[in-house]
Scaffold this motif. Sequence first.
Motif, PDB file in Angstrom:
ATOM      1  N   GLU A 171       0.973  -1.096  -0.090  1.00 40.68           N
ATOM      2  CA  GLU A 171       0.029   0.062  -0.075  1.00 40.68           C
ATOM      3  C   GLU A 171       0.894   1.085   0.215  1.00 40.68           C
ATOM      4  O   GLU A 171       1.877   1.074   0.672  1.00 40.68           O
ATOM      5  CB  GLU A 171      -0.799  -0.087   1.167  1.00 40.68           C
ATOM      6  N   ASP A 192      -4.024   1.498  -3.111  1.00 39.39           N
ATOM      7  CA  ASP A 192      -3.386   0.147  -3.269  1.00 39.39           C
ATOM      8  C   ASP A 192      -2.178   0.306  -3.974  1.00 39.39           C
ATOM      9  O   ASP A 192      -2.025   0.942  -5.118  1.00 39.39           O
ATOM     10  CB  ASP A 192      -4.596  -0.438  -4.287  1.00 39.39           C
ATOM     11  N   GLU A 252      -5.296   2.914  -6.840  1.00 39.56           N
ATOM     12  CA  GLU A 252      -6.665   3.454  -6.446  1.00 39.56           C
ATOM     13  C   GLU A 252      -6.897   3.629  -4.941  1.00 39.56           C
ATOM     14  O   GLU A 252      -6.178   2.809  -4.057  1.00 39.56           O
ATOM     15  CB  GLU A 252      -7.773   2.309  -6.713  1.00 39.56           C
ATOM     16  N   TYR A 253      -7.419   4.547  -4.554  1.00 37.48           N
ATOM     17  CA  TYR A 253      -7.738   4.988  -2.952  1.00 37.48           C
ATOM     18  C   TYR A 253      -8.397   3.923  -2.338  1.00 37.48           C
ATOM     19  O   TYR A 253      -9.574   3.304  -2.857  1.00 37.48           O
ATOM     20  CB  TYR A 253      -8.584   6.083  -2.692  1.00 37.48           C
ATOM     21  N   LYS A 254      -8.101   3.395  -1.208  1.00 29.88           N
ATOM     22  CA  LYS A 254      -8.872   2.354  -0.074  1.00 29.88           C
ATOM     23  C   LYS A 254      -9.446   2.945   0.901  1.00 29.88           C
ATOM     24  O   LYS A 254     -10.902   2.763   1.187  1.00 29.88           O
ATOM     25  CB  LYS A 254      -7.708   1.412   0.139  1.00 29.88           C
ATOM     26  N   TYR A 255      -8.838   3.899   1.791  1.00 28.52           N
ATOM     27  CA  TYR A 255      -9.408   4.362   2.940  1.00 28.52           C
ATOM     28  C   TYR A 255      -8.566   5.172   3.729  1.00 28.52           C
ATOM     29  O   TYR A 255      -7.189   5.294   3.384  1.00 28.52           O
ATOM     30  CB  TYR A 255      -9.627   2.999   3.946  1.00 28.52           C
TER      31      TYR A 255
END
Lengths: 324, 362
Positions: B42, B65, B70-73
């Motif tokens: 990450e 990720d 891509e945005y995860k949290y």
Amino acid sequence: MLECIYTSTKSVDFDGLVWGDPSSYPLYLFYINDIDAMIMIQGLPSGGKTIYKVFRDGTTLFVGRITPTSYDPYSISRGRIGWCGEYPSYALYMSDEITFLPYLMNEAAPSLVRPSESYYARESYLDLFKRVWVGHHSTSAQVVCVDIETGLSLWSFNPEAKYKGGNRYNYVDIDHIMITGSSTYSYSKSYGMLVNINTGAIVNIVEYPYSSLQVYDYNHGIFITIDTDRLIRIYANDYYPYALGPVIPEHYGLFSLVGQDIKVQLTSIGGFPCPNRLVTWYLPTSLGSLEKAVSVTDADGYAWNYYYGPLVAGGLETIMVGWG
Amino acid sequence: MSLSFIKEIRPFQPFPWGDYTSTYDDPVKSLHRFVYIESRDEFVVGGVFNVSHLVQIWAANLYFDGETGEYKYGIAAPWNLWQLLGYLPMVWSPGSFGKVYSTAIDYALPTYMLCEIDVDTRLPVIVMAVPSNTWNPPVTFGICTYCMERQEAIIIGGSTFGEDNIQVWNCSDPYVPVRKSIIDVPGLISNLCYENKELIWMITEDGIIAKLNYELASPRYEMLSSVQDPGGDTLGYQVTYDTKRKRVVVFRIRADADGKNQSSLEFYRPYYVPSQITDPVPVKKIVGGQVTDFVGHLLGSAGEGVAAQTVIPSLSVGANGNLLTNVAPTSLNGSFLVRYNVGNSVYTDELELSADIGDLFE
């Protein structure tokens, strides 16, 4: 004077600052052997310097910046640059081959002893093969060459006033460097002295027609300039005609009725012969006659003709010559 | 060698309750970290963000990720606890063993706390304490941007006080760290990141990216490149290195527009990318009946010469002269030479150059 064989269509691009502004104009130009292109270094109004990579067609690429304001680049043999550190040591550093920034842990000539503090360490030339350093006096412009190990002065000379400064150095070949003056922006022309590094003898003087930054591309034997119009010009390493000498009769005086060879020498600004140039001949008085209207200079710069003397004695013959 | 652009992830929407990623004050200074965590695959962007018009301050880590970007949290960052303990927490930075490290300054002692971050709990574990007043020579930089090589106890720090250099310190004797080397940099350092025991990457505030071999007695650069399209609306850059996929990843900071995040992740691969051929320039006078040489360069996107490619010269139809070079190979610095036989009359010929570089990523 050199002969211009190419003028770029692209302008050298450097951050939109005004050429002539002493705080921001391009200060230095070096030919770098490793990249077969030039490094142009520009002063910044805020201090420090910007480094650009410049190609012969005018393509310009920003490389980076050096922040210490008092660091100045100097020339190293075989087409490299280094950086001179700050007062009071003025240490000479080697430069990185990728960023062209100084190797601050790598002094190029730690034993160098300059003749006095007044001889600039910056704006100088360091020959790592001959182990000599060439620099100039800050006020008198005296150019001196010293052994970097012993500090012994090997040769020196004081250039004429128009070459005063001598603070641009370029490697030319194993035996020669090109030294150009300082105030290139206050003259309409620039001059360069081709100096024998072994003896200090000036072996040629070249004149650039524009006030410009100059550099010698020793891989191709050409002079490259960046002028105030920001265009790059390339000058062939060829002696460009500057003056024709007097017409010299080979055997007798021109007063003779006997025909004879005559010659005239075409030379460059430094007095060097210009071979393979066309010379035109003309007799306005036409008392006698010439064999050829046009001839080509030989290896010594002489153009030859044959003059047929007048049939009748008396009168003054004038022979006019020109080059094209 | 240069960096070839792979892809950009933009925009991402970090918060379920809004799209704000405006930072609390200065958008660049408020972003404290951009790190690749190999064990979790990450990327982490850490900073102090605005999360809405009502809730303006949120110290958080944003996770992306490693494969897709891509945005995860997002998770609230715990480091305010450090401030309560009297330390000034510093940035996260990658280092050896695939770990993430951080520092803290205890002004009372005074001591630098060098810590390993537990990437799951995000809490620091002190691995070394170095008195900040015993460095030899006295340290003149803050360890605000740094990398840590823990096995040899090497700290590579970027100066942030106008000297603009990178300093390599040997801290094997933690009470008297010794400076191994000092390296000038091509601009104001924005961020450093660790690749391995020899190499680090740096990015400047101008977007210049450089790869540096810091291990040598005389450290040297191995690559100079830049982000694509530097400048513009960019406020700043952070760089990290994806050790799993050998990619350079840049977090480009932009101001929010209409309350929506505009920052992006950009992925690069260290590779030659031929992007232009300079105009052919004569290096000999053009004389009728004689041969003239033209030279040029095949350049990458950062102006570096592209070696081992071929440039194909051609003349326009009806040319008066003729080419003696049908294929011009590029040398190590990207230069090539084309020989042209000049005709005997006065005329104009057009010389065109092309290079077939194929698909470099196949």
